[in-house]
Design a protein around this motif. Structure first.
Motif, mmCIF file in Angstrom:
data_model
loop_
_atom_site.group_PDB
_atom_site.id
_atom_site.type_symbol
_atom_site.label_atom_id
_atom_site.label_comp_id
_atom_site.label_asym_id
_atom_site.label_seq_id
_atom_site.Cartn_x
_atom_site.Cartn_y
_atom_site.Cartn_z
ATOM 1 N N CYS A 12 0.803 -1.237 0.000
ATOM 2 C CA CYS A 12 0.000 0.000 0.000
ATOM 3 C C CYS A 12 0.831 1.280 0.000
ATOM 4 O O CYS A 12 0.267 2.371 -0.166
ATOM 5 C CB CYS A 12 -0.922 0.030 1.225
ATOM 6 S SG CYS A 12 -2.048 -1.361 1.334
ATOM 7 N N PRO A 45 -5.450 0.553 2.346
ATOM 8 C CA PRO A 45 -5.343 0.195 0.922
ATOM 9 C C PRO A 45 -6.190 1.128 0.066
ATOM 10 O O PRO A 45 -7.159 1.726 0.545
ATOM 11 C CB PRO A 45 -5.855 -1.239 0.875
ATOM 12 C CG PRO A 45 -6.742 -1.361 2.077
ATOM 13 C CD PRO A 45 -6.145 -0.481 3.126
ATOM 14 N N GLU A 50 -5.520 -4.283 -3.567
ATOM 15 C CA GLU A 50 -4.656 -4.072 -2.406
ATOM 16 C C GLU A 50 -5.279 -4.669 -1.146
ATOM 17 O O GLU A 50 -4.576 -5.232 -0.307
ATOM 18 C CB GLU A 50 -4.377 -2.582 -2.209
ATOM 19 C CG GLU A 50 -3.412 -2.002 -3.222
ATOM 20 C CD GLU A 50 -3.011 -0.569 -2.913
ATOM 21 O OE1 GLU A 50 -3.447 -0.036 -1.865
ATOM 22 O OE2 GLU A 50 -2.272 0.025 -3.714
#
Length: 462
Positions: A12, A45, A50
């Motif tokens: 991230c 995220p 993600e």
């Protein structure tokens, strides 16, 4: 844990992994500031992909996950454990409105989008997202789906569950399930999305949703009435349905104590003479004749003795003044002193009997108690708050209220959820067969109990 934090930073970006206590404080404390967690970190995220990678990483390290939206819940369902050891996955960066279809009346939106922002955007298309809650300026779409949020529009449009057409979910093993269908009809198998609506993040992470919209009403009418008792309020609800019809959108019940608290602690004043209870009634439509229908209802209620006094708001300012009485009840209660809050639902026809029996049960335990009762009569939801006035019988009062709720086949959580606050009472009052079913679902979808452990279900659901 350092290796996990580094891996989350690679997924991230290191700036989106918070580890300092000062950075994590708002994520680690519930809205009421009653529970404070101790997470390993907070990760933010920016995409569904993600989120999936974060879940897979946490699974490899066997670290529990606490999904979080706007953190506005009233049951500490998005608060990490005070014991520590879990990762908060904040979805605030997944905030895009992916599409709006005014013809099909749908909106596809990511989980971190703010409810108010989405509502304002769809209104530019002449459409309405009919979820009305006090925290809509900070609550997120993922949060309202995961808690099946209620609010003031349930009477006409139903809970959030009734508005969800499709979901995108990341499962406990990191699998992405894309069910973002914009369909009113889809009878092709199990409606799996319903498992995740109201699950409080215990089965997976909702990352996006397709929600049903409705035409934006062009006009609304608001009335404020006082009635002698709850039986009269219930009969007036039936009369309103008959005379106002499906334009009826709000039917709020407010106790005399609630209004008195607002008058004392906030300084607002009721525009009508007191009765035993008050009603705030609102109707909205794109058709004409709404004001006449409301006036007819009020006249009939006064004529039949169902109402003591009443007024139909003649201006936007009067509407705001009436709603201010309702909206300041919680603030006035907080200024008054300590209280025990109960978010319950009761069959409308049994509400009067319930109030008598519950009141007697609480008074027997805590004689000095008063009652601040208000809520959504039209859907049977009461905020049954006990003003302790110095009493200390917290657990006994909670049990007494919930025992009467169960006796009347009601629910101990109408719209706020179970979270951490009501877990003990859920375990005590929910039938064992239903508990076993809930545990079986949890075991299939999250066998390692990684997703939001200690919320909605006990830590060891097996």
């Amino acid at each position: 844990m350092r290796a996990l934090i580094e891996e989350l930073g690679e997924i991230c970006g290191s700036a989106q992994v918070l580890t300092k206590p000062s950075e994590m404080e708002t994520y680690a404390t519930d809205w009421k500031r009653s529970v404070k967690g101790n997470p390993v970190c907070v990760v933010r995220p920016a995409s569904t992909q993600e989120v999936a990678l974060v879940v897979r990483a946490c699974r490899r390290y066997q670290v529990a996950i606490v999904p979080q939206g706007g953190n506005t819940g009233l049951a500490a369902g998005a608060t990490p454990s005070p014991k520590g050891g879990d990762v908060v996955v904040s979805l605030v960066r997944l905030n895009q409105i992916r599409s709006i279809d005014p013809l099909a009346m749908t909106v596809e939106v990511e989980a971190g989008a703010i409810l108010q922002t989405v509502k304002e955007k769809v209104e530019t298309y002449g459409r309405l997202l009919p979820v009305g809650i006090a925290a809509e300026g900070s609550a997120t779409i993922g949060g309202i789906v995961s808690t099946n949020a209620g609010g003031i529009s349930v009477l006409r449009y139903g809970m959030t569950r009734a508005l969800v057409l499709g979901l995108e979910v990341v499962l406990a093993d990191g699998t992405i399930v894309d069910g973002l269908r914009h369909l009113r009809k889809d009878n092709s198998g199990y409606d799996w999305k319903q498992l995740f609506i109201g699950a409080e993040g215990t089965l997976g992470i909702v990352t996006a949703a397709v929600l049903r919209l409705v035409p934006r009403p062009r006009g609304s009418v608001t009335a404020f009435l006082s009635v002698p008792d709850v039986d009269a309020a219930a009969r007036l609800f039936s009369l309103s349905q008959e005379l106002v019809g499906d334009a009826l959108s709000t039917f709020e019940l407010i106790s005399q104590t609630s209004v008195a608290l607002v008058e004392k602690h906030v300084g607002l004043r009721s525009p009508i003479a007191a009765g035993g209870w008050y009603l705030l009634v609102e109707a909205a439509s794109s058709l004409s004749g709404l004001e006449q229908a409301m006036e007819t209802m009020l006249g009939k209620a006064l004529e039949d003795g169902l109402a003591v006094d009443g007024v139909v708001a003649a201006s936007g300012q009067q509407v705001q003044s009436i709603w201010s009485l309702r909206e300041h009840i919680t603030e006035a209660e907080a200024r008054h002193g300590e209280s025990l809050k109960h978010d319950i639902s009761i069959p409308i026809g049994r509400m009067s009997d319930f109030l008598v029996e519950a009141g007697e049960a609480v008074t027997a335990i805590c004689p000095q108690a008063d009652f601040n009762i208000f809520g959504h009569l039209g859907d049977g939801n009461l905020h049954y708050n006990v003003l302790l006035n110095g009493g200390q019988e917290h657990e006994a009062v909670n049990r007494a209220v919930h025992d009467v709720v169960v006796l009347y086949r009601g629910s101990i959580s109408a719209e706020h959820g179970i979270g951490q606050y009501r877990l003990k009472e859920w375990l005590r009052t929910k039938p064992e067969t239903e508990q076993k079913l809930a545990r079986a679902i949890k075991q299939v979808l999250d066998r390692d109990c990684m997703m939001n452990p200690g919320k909605l279900l006990p830590l060891n659901p097996g």
